[in-house]
Enzyme design. Structure first.
Site, PDB file in Angstrom:
ATOM      1  N   TYR A  99      -1.263  -0.585  10.433  1.00 51.62           N
ATOM      2  CA  TYR A  99      -1.487  -0.948   8.969  1.00 51.62           C
ATOM      3  C   TYR A  99      -0.316  -0.617   8.001  1.00 51.62           C
ATOM      4  O   TYR A  99       0.182  -1.552   7.537  1.00 51.62           O
ATOM      5  CB  TYR A  99      -2.818  -0.398   8.480  1.00 51.62           C
ATOM      6  CG  TYR A  99      -3.124  -0.725   6.869  1.00 51.62           C
ATOM      7  CD1 TYR A  99      -3.486  -1.846   6.694  1.00 51.62           C
ATOM      8  CD2 TYR A  99      -2.770   0.104   6.140  1.00 51.62           C
ATOM      9  CE1 TYR A  99      -3.727  -2.210   5.095  1.00 51.62           C
ATOM     10  CE2 TYR A  99      -3.192  -0.112   4.583  1.00 51.62           C
ATOM     11  CZ  TYR A  99      -3.418  -1.292   4.179  1.00 51.62           C
ATOM     12  OH  TYR A  99      -3.702  -1.516   2.985  1.00 51.62           O
TER      13      TYR A  99
ATOM     14  N   LYS B 276       2.120  -3.057   6.125  1.00 48.08           N
ATOM     15  CA  LYS B 276       2.605  -3.010   4.611  1.00 48.08           C
ATOM     16  C   LYS B 276       4.039  -2.835   4.495  1.00 48.08           C
ATOM     17  O   LYS B 276       4.543  -3.095   3.291  1.00 48.08           O
ATOM     18  CB  LYS B 276       1.542  -2.108   3.976  1.00 48.08           C
ATOM     19  CG  LYS B 276       0.237  -2.574   3.911  1.00 48.08           C
ATOM     20  CD  LYS B 276       0.021  -3.638   3.125  1.00 48.08           C
ATOM     21  CE  LYS B 276      -1.659  -4.120   2.832  1.00 48.08           C
ATOM     22  NZ  LYS B 276      -1.950  -5.371   2.161  1.00 48.08           N
TER      23      LYS B 276
ATOM     24  N   SER C 169       0.740  -1.214   0.002  1.00 45.34           N
ATOM     25  CA  SER C 169       0.116   0.091   0.036  1.00 45.34           C
ATOM     26  C   SER C 169       0.851   1.294  -0.147  1.00 45.34           C
ATOM     27  O   SER C 169       2.088   1.146   0.583  1.00 45.34           O
ATOM     28  CB  SER C 169      -1.104  -0.044   1.278  1.00 45.34           C
ATOM     29  OG  SER C 169      -1.589   1.352   1.523  1.00 45.34           O
TER      30      SER C 169
END
Length: 281
Positions: free
Chosen positions: A164, A168, A151
């Protein structure tokens, strides 16, 4: 296929996270359209029926598999399905992952449980699924290509989404290290890092706002699942035969724009409209 560089005929490609109706479903269709047999993996049999069965009905070579790529049992089920399919094992696309809206919070509020859950969802399935496919390819002396989805949050900062973003970023690191270890086996390992993409998951908490998109994204719009799938197909295809260990930003130039730039890409601090006009025309 007319273009041999994107011809995946005779190859088996596993897509883990194929049935969400977004990037995974789009790339499943695109890979199968390029001639491959796709092992379409999802934890949800209902999602497979909704999003994958219609592609099978179109005549595409897709094998739906209900399994959890986050467990050893699920991975074994996937590998067994690939062994039974027509063709030669070649590729893996790791789509499974993501984060629920409730995971957005200040770094000071993140609990150990929050942290572990996001790592479990976003790095463990990618690593252990890749490990299993790479081992299978090596044991059979086969070349291959593994592509995972990171991401933009893993390539830059991720304010209020630190767990998160860090997970990633870990995926990017794993991609680079596996690429080195597997290079002499002719197994390439790459990733893409999507920017804001119009998927069913993102629409649940990111509303349509064309003015905002113009301000934030150089190309002025959100990406589509098909555009992300195209980048994945590139990494699977022979067009990228000399590329490994890379993470490609597929973000419409979102990473290029500073926060103080306006919709016309000029600094919001510029108040002299004559100067602005002279600079841009």
């Amino acid at each position: 296929m007319d273009n041999a560089f994107v011809d995946l005929t005779g190859r088996i490609v596993i897509v883990a996270g194929a049935a969400g109706g977004g990037i995974g479903t789009s790339v499943t269709k695109m890979i199968a359209s390029a001639g491959a047999t796709v092992i379409a993996v999802s934890r949800s049999a209902e999602n497979l029926n909704t999003h994958i069965e219609p592609l099978v009905a179109e005549g595409l070579s897709i094998v739906p598999v209900a399994a959890d790529a986050g467990t050893d049992e699920g991975i074994a089920t996937v590998i067994a399905a690939a062994a039974k399919a027509d063709g030669t094992l070649y590729g893996l696309v790791n789509v499974a992952g993501g984060a629920a809206p409730g995971t957005w919070m200040p770094a000071t509020r993140v609990t150990r449980s929050d942290w572990r859950d996001l790592f479990e969802q976003n790095i463990e399935p990618m690593f252990f699924m890749s490990q299993a496919v790479a081992a299978e390819l090596k044991s059979r002396g086969l070349s291959g290509s593994i592509v995972s989805i990171s991401s933009i949050s893993g390539m830059n900062t991720a304010p209020f989404h630190i767990a998160y973003g860090t997970a990633k970023a870990a995926l990017v690191a794993a991609t680079r290290t596996m690429a080195v270890e597997l290079a002499t086996d002719n197994i390439r390992v790459n990733a893409i890092a999507p920017g804001v993409t119009a998927t069913p998951a993102s629409k649940s908490f990111v509303e349509e706002d064309s003015i905002r998109d113009q301000q934030a994204i150089a190309m002025g719009r959100r990406g589509t699942p098909e555009e992300q799938a195209g980048a994945i197909l590139f990494f699977l295809s022979d067009l990228s035969s000399y590329i490994t260990g890379q993470t490609l930003l597929v973000d419409g130039g979102l990473n290029l724009k500073w926060s103080h730039l306006g919709a016309d890409h000029t600094s919001l601090f510029l108040k002299d409209e004559d100067f602005r006009a002279a600079m841009t025309h």
